[in-house]
Design a protein around this motif. Sequence first.
Motif, PDB file in Angstrom:
ATOM      1  N   LYS A  43    -103.922 -73.686 -46.758  1.00 24.50           N
ATOM      2  CA  LYS A  43    -104.339 -73.365 -48.131  1.00 24.50           C
ATOM      3  C   LYS A  43    -104.910 -74.541 -48.908  1.00 24.50           C
ATOM      4  O   LYS A  43    -105.653 -74.349 -49.859  1.00 24.50           O
ATOM      5  CB  LYS A  43    -103.165 -72.777 -48.911  1.00 24.50           C
ATOM      6  N   TYR A  44    -104.530 -75.778 -48.536  1.00 24.82           N
ATOM      7  CA  TYR A  44    -104.959 -76.942 -49.306  1.00 24.82           C
ATOM      8  C   TYR A  44    -105.434 -78.061 -48.392  1.00 24.82           C
ATOM      9  O   TYR A  44    -104.831 -78.330 -47.360  1.00 24.82           O
ATOM     10  CB  TYR A  44    -103.817 -77.495 -50.171  1.00 24.82           C
ATOM     11  N   ALA A  45    -106.493 -78.716 -48.798  1.00 23.77           N
ATOM     12  CA  ALA A  45    -106.967 -79.942 -48.168  1.00 23.77           C
ATOM     13  C   ALA A  45    -107.163 -80.958 -49.285  1.00 23.77           C
ATOM     14  O   ALA A  45    -107.311 -80.585 -50.454  1.00 23.77           O
ATOM     15  CB  ALA A  45    -108.282 -79.699 -47.422  1.00 23.77           C
ATOM     16  N   GLU A  46    -107.156 -82.236 -48.938  1.00 26.00           N
ATOM     17  CA  GLU A  46    -107.312 -83.292 -49.950  1.00 26.00           C
ATOM     18  C   GLU A  46    -108.297 -84.332 -49.463  1.00 26.00           C
ATOM     19  O   GLU A  46    -108.259 -84.735 -48.303  1.00 26.00           O
ATOM     20  CB  GLU A  46    -105.963 -83.948 -50.225  1.00 26.00           C
ATOM     21  N   LEU A  47    -109.164 -84.762 -50.366  1.00 27.57           N
ATOM     22  CA  LEU A  47    -110.064 -85.872 -50.076  1.00 27.57           C
ATOM     23  C   LEU A  47    -109.415 -87.153 -50.585  1.00 27.57           C
ATOM     24  O   LEU A  47    -108.655 -87.139 -51.554  1.00 27.57           O
ATOM     25  CB  LEU A  47    -111.422 -85.651 -50.756  1.00 27.57           C
ATOM     26  N   ALA A  48    -109.720 -88.263 -49.961  1.00 28.06           N
ATOM     27  CA  ALA A  48    -109.148 -89.552 -50.349  1.00 28.06           C
ATOM     28  C   ALA A  48    -109.820 -90.043 -51.631  1.00 28.06           C
ATOM     29  O   ALA A  48    -111.047 -90.035 -51.738  1.00 28.06           O
ATOM     30  CB  ALA A  48    -109.333 -90.570 -49.239  1.00 28.06           C
ATOM     31  N   LEU A  58    -109.067 -79.238 -52.249  1.00 27.27           N
ATOM     32  CA  LEU A  58    -109.751 -78.002 -51.909  1.00 27.27           C
ATOM     33  C   LEU A  58    -108.670 -76.955 -51.716  1.00 27.27           C
ATOM     34  O   LEU A  58    -107.633 -77.226 -51.077  1.00 27.27           O
ATOM     35  CB  LEU A  58    -110.568 -78.150 -50.625  1.00 27.27           C
ATOM     36  N   GLN A  59    -108.880 -75.801 -52.291  1.00 31.46           N
ATOM     37  CA  GLN A  59    -107.889 -74.739 -52.251  1.00 31.46           C
ATOM     38  C   GLN A  59    -108.539 -73.461 -51.718  1.00 31.46           C
ATOM     39  O   GLN A  59    -109.566 -73.029 -52.229  1.00 31.46           O
ATOM     40  CB  GLN A  59    -107.353 -74.497 -53.672  1.00 31.46           C
TER      41      GLN A  59
END
Length: 126
Positions: A43-48, A58-59
Motif C-alpha cells: 500500500k505504501y512506498a517512500e522516496l528518499a 506513494l499510496q
Amino acid sequence: MHHSRLSNIVIDCEVDDLAAAAEFWSRALGKPIASADQDGDGKYAELATAADEPLILLQKVDHPSRVHLDIETDDLEAEATRLEALGARRIAFRERWWVMEAPTGHRFCVVQRQREAFGTRLNAWA
C-alpha cells in the motif's frame, strides 16, 4: 501549546502495481526509492528525502489519482480543532490520522509526528 508542520507529500496512485509508480516518481523527482513496500502490504512506498525535506510517500488507493499533503503534529486533536477553526472540516478518522477537507475542497491529512525530531521548521500554536 502544540506544534505542527508540513510532513508528507503523498502521491495517491490508483494503480495495480505501486512499484512501477514508485519507479516513475523516483526518476521524475530525482529521489531514490527508500522503500518499495513500506509496511509489507503493497500500500505504501517512500522516496528518499533529506532530513529537512517533507517525506514523499506513494499510496495505493481506490479513488482517482491525486496528490495530498499531510500535516504532522504532536497533538492530533488540538491540530484538527485548530484547522476546523480556520474553516476545514473533518471527513473521517482512519486508523491513526484525520482526513480533512480545506475550505477550497482539497483533502489533506493530520497525522502524528512522522520523524523523531521535528526540526527547525516548526509552528507553535497556543
